[in-house]
Write an enzyme that holds these catalytic residues in place. Structure first.
Site, short mmCIF file in Angstrom:
data_model
loop_
_atom_site.label_atom_id
_atom_site.label_comp_id
_atom_site.label_asym_id
_atom_site.label_seq_id
_atom_site.Cartn_x
_atom_site.Cartn_y
_atom_site.Cartn_z
CG ASN A 37 -1.93 -1.32 0.83
OD1 ASN A 37 -2.86 -1.21 -0.11
ND2 ASN A 37 -2.06 -2.25 2.47
CB SER A 42 6.94 15.86 -0.83
OG SER A 42 7.65 15.81 0.27
CB SER A 43 11.23 15.69 -2.99
OG SER A 43 11.09 16.14 -3.89
CD GLU A 99 9.27 12.46 -7.33
OE1 GLU A 99 9.05 13.60 -7.41
OE2 GLU A 99 9.79 12.45 -6.36
#
Length: 161
Positions: A37, A42-43, A99
């Site tokens: 799951n 974010s980063s 990404e």
């Protein structure tokens, strides 16, 4: 508050399906994360997070993950995804995850994601020790998908839930 992950990995996958969602599912399975799951984050790579090349978690595990993906139903189209992680010089500092996905070759995607990692470090005035990058490309047959991801996880114990 959720505990801070202590490990990370880089995974990529590609796949085909009859529909966009099943193509994406095939890419997740190919990357080894199809039975988790996913909790998209974010980063930011947590401080003291250690790279682990291979990881195994039980099916249904909640998995914090940063990822880029792309799905196409145009036969012959080349699609790619890349994930990049910047490791700070100071292990007690945080790192950055970037990404990318696009209609290009894997090496182009890898180059773009590395540039973004370097820029993110420069914007924060963080000394960069190393950049880890992984990328993948896929030529669409009927409906194809790619994913490049950075799973963030914890030391797995055998104590159960």
């Amino acid at each position: 508050m959720i505990p801070i992950p202590t490990k990370f990995s880089l995974v990529v996958g590609h796949g085909e399906g009859d529909k966009k969602l099943t193509a994406f599912d095939a890419a997740l399975l190919d990357a080894g994360i199809g039975n988790m799951n996913l909790l998209r984050v974010s980063s930011v790579l947590p401080p003291k997070c250690i790279f682990e090349g291979i990881f195994q978690l039980p099916a249904g595990s909640l998995l914090p993950i940063a990822y880029g993906s792309l799905t196409s139903d145009v036969p012959g189209e080349i699609i790619s995804a890349a994930i990049g992680v910047g490791i700070p010089e100071d292990p007690s500092s945080f790192g950055m995850i970037m990404e990318f996905s696009g209609f290009c070759k894997a090496n182009e995607a890898a180059q773009k994601v590395e540039e973004m990692v370097r820029e993110a470090f420069a914007m924060r005035n963080l000394p960069l020790k190393e950049v880890k990058v992984k990328s993948i490309e896929h030529k669409v047959e009927r409906c194809g998908s790619v994913i490049a991801a950075c799973p963030l996880f914890y030391e797995v114990s055998d104590k159960g839930c």
